[in-house]
Scaffold this motif. Sequence first.
Motif, PDB file in Angstrom:
ATOM      1  N   TYR A   1      23.825  29.281   9.372  1.00 33.27           N
ATOM      2  CA  TYR A   1      22.806  29.218   8.319  1.00 33.27           C
ATOM      3  C   TYR A   1      23.080  27.945   7.536  1.00 33.27           C
ATOM      4  O   TYR A   1      24.178  27.381   7.610  1.00 33.27           O
ATOM      5  CB  TYR A   1      22.854  30.460   7.409  1.00 33.27           C
ATOM      6  CG  TYR A   1      24.169  30.675   6.696  1.00 33.27           C
ATOM      7  CD1 TYR A   1      25.205  31.356   7.307  1.00 33.27           C
ATOM      8  CD2 TYR A   1      24.389  30.185   5.408  1.00 33.27           C
ATOM      9  CE1 TYR A   1      26.422  31.551   6.669  1.00 33.27           C
ATOM     10  CE2 TYR A   1      25.601  30.381   4.756  1.00 33.27           C
ATOM     11  CZ  TYR A   1      26.613  31.061   5.400  1.00 33.27           C
ATOM     12  OH  TYR A   1      27.817  31.246   4.763  1.00 33.27           O
TER      13      TYR A   1
ATOM     14  N   HIS B   1      20.457  31.311  -3.272  1.00 35.43           N
ATOM     15  CA  HIS B   1      20.393  30.593  -1.995  1.00 35.43           C
ATOM     16  C   HIS B   1      19.919  29.159  -2.243  1.00 35.43           C
ATOM     17  O   HIS B   1      18.924  28.704  -1.662  1.00 35.43           O
ATOM     18  CB  HIS B   1      19.481  31.332  -1.002  1.00 35.43           C
ATOM     19  CG  HIS B   1      20.131  32.522  -0.376  1.00 35.43           C
ATOM     20  ND1 HIS B   1      19.482  33.388   0.464  1.00 35.43           N
ATOM     21  CD2 HIS B   1      21.407  32.998  -0.459  1.00 35.43           C
ATOM     22  CE1 HIS B   1      20.318  34.341   0.865  1.00 35.43           C
ATOM     23  NE2 HIS B   1      21.484  34.129   0.302  1.00 35.43           N
TER      24      HIS B   1
ATOM     25  N   HIS C   1      26.298  42.884   3.773  1.00 39.33           N
ATOM     26  CA  HIS C   1      25.429  43.181   4.921  1.00 39.33           C
ATOM     27  C   HIS C   1      26.276  43.205   6.182  1.00 39.33           C
ATOM     28  O   HIS C   1      27.352  42.602   6.221  1.00 39.33           O
ATOM     29  CB  HIS C   1      24.342  42.104   5.024  1.00 39.33           C
ATOM     30  CG  HIS C   1      24.913  40.698   4.952  1.00 39.33           C
ATOM     31  ND1 HIS C   1      25.359  40.026   6.060  1.00 39.33           N
ATOM     32  CD2 HIS C   1      25.141  39.867   3.892  1.00 39.33           C
ATOM     33  CE1 HIS C   1      25.812  38.824   5.688  1.00 39.33           C
ATOM     34  NE2 HIS C   1      25.707  38.709   4.385  1.00 39.33           N
TER      35      HIS C   1
ATOM     36  N   HIS D   1      22.724  37.954   8.870  1.00 39.32           N
ATOM     37  CA  HIS D   1      22.316  39.250   8.336  1.00 39.32           C
ATOM     38  C   HIS D   1      21.925  40.093   9.547  1.00 39.32           C
ATOM     39  O   HIS D   1      20.763  40.112   9.962  1.00 39.32           O
ATOM     40  CB  HIS D   1      21.112  39.103   7.391  1.00 39.32           C
ATOM     41  CG  HIS D   1      21.415  38.288   6.168  1.00 39.32           C
ATOM     42  ND1 HIS D   1      20.444  37.641   5.444  1.00 39.32           N
ATOM     43  CD2 HIS D   1      22.581  38.028   5.528  1.00 39.32           C
ATOM     44  CE1 HIS D   1      21.008  37.020   4.412  1.00 39.32           C
ATOM     45  NE2 HIS D   1      22.303  37.235   4.448  1.00 39.32           N
TER      46      HIS D   1
HETATM   47  N1  GLY Z   1      24.983  33.270   3.215  1.00 43.06           N
HETATM   48  C1  GLY Z   1      24.041  34.243   2.896  1.00 43.06           C
HETATM   49  C2  GLY Z   1      24.674  35.495   2.513  1.00 43.06           C
HETATM   50  O1  GLY Z   1      25.784  35.496   2.053  1.00 43.06           O
HETATM   51  O2  GLY Z   1      24.173  36.559   2.704  1.00 43.06           O
END
Ligand code: GLY
Length: 418
Positions: free
Chosen positions: A191, A205, A314, A321
């Motif tokens: 990401y 974010h 998560h 995710h």
């Molecule tokens: N890097 C995005 C999160 O921590 O969910």
Amino acid sequence: MDRLLEKHGFDHLLVASGVEKHEFLDDRPYPFKPNAQFKAWLPLTRHPHCWIAYTPGQRPVLAYYQPDDYWHVPPTPPQGAWVEHFDIRVITDPAEAVKHLPTGGRAAILGEADAALPGFTPNNPEGLLAALHYHRAYKTPYELAVMRLAQRRAVPGHLAAREAFKAGLSEAGIHAAYLAATGHTDLDLPYSNIVCLNEHSAVLHYQYKDTHAPSRHRSLLIDAGAEVDGYASDITRTWGNGDVDFEALVAAVEDEQQALCARVKAGVDYRDLHLECHLRLGNVLRTLDLVDMDPAQMLETGLTSTFFPHGLGHPIGLQVHDVAGFTDEAGQLIPRPAGHPYLRMTRTLEPGMVVTIEPGIYFIPTLLAKLKATPQGKAVDWRKVEHLASFGGVRIEDEVHCTDGKPENLSRDAFAEA
Ligand code: GLY
Ligand code: MN
Ligand code: MN
């Protein structure tokens, strides 16, 4: 797999890796990101136009797209420990895959619509897909081994980022130091790195990277991972620069984060852990004299959500995710606690699951303004909050593997090894 195919009434499973997508009215491709259900079978991440065809009782077929392309580097010939487990058919044209896919019988076809071949339009059957997502939460020993490597790959990046912060670099400079240390380019990160100096840490974010360094480096929040064979890591660290109040806040959040990591045990409902996190962070707010209120009351009135407006964490694996954090095997929603819309994990922890634990305390101007206008706002020491707001916020994030006994903190182990 065989059990699930039979249960959902299918004779075959077909999985498309995906296709390269292009910018509108242009011939520029976006970075290719494969179907996670394809990656669940094979560690192939740079391979559009491939198909897996599995029929119970038979060796899975892999239509392996390897074009003669002198504009780009084509995929190498198939190589790796997985090769012997597949019946590999090399194709040089995407349409050739059709020759290697089963005809007859009922096929579940997993993929994006644009991966379709004549007669093989993805149907993504809801029930089967939900079950496959659900079971991906339980990692195999192979997956855990790869995920440990993804942690180890990220750690030198975090150490380099901290040094770059201390040296006074810009967000872009810190990001470049991270990339160099991990051996990643932007495109192969799991990401986009979140690299925040000072007030930017209040944007959960934050998506930019300033190329100019600010005049003062008060804080760095870096949320950055790495990828190995399609598996992601997702680690956040926050660093201060000598301010006593901010350093105390970072230390307090980290203490609670570590206590929560130790609570990742089989049988614990992740929703309870999330609410426990609110109480713990409420206690931090009270102990540091930011809010004069009982933590239970802070949770009840929603005050903790002003400072901690996201979920505790998560599931993670092939996706940062990982899907199915809040659905059961049949795809039914496992409800979130009322008032906690962003929680991405509502399942009960079981051995083999890997979850992030990422509490934070932030000073988000719009949320603070709303709090100030409520009766609860009177309990806040706004002078202290204003001072800390110049640091943006704190988040500490690790990945934790739930076992039969003591939890395994994949991130901390990787830092300890470095
Ligand atoms: N890097 C995005 C999160 O921590 O969910
Ligand atoms: Mn995360
Ligand atoms: Mn993260």
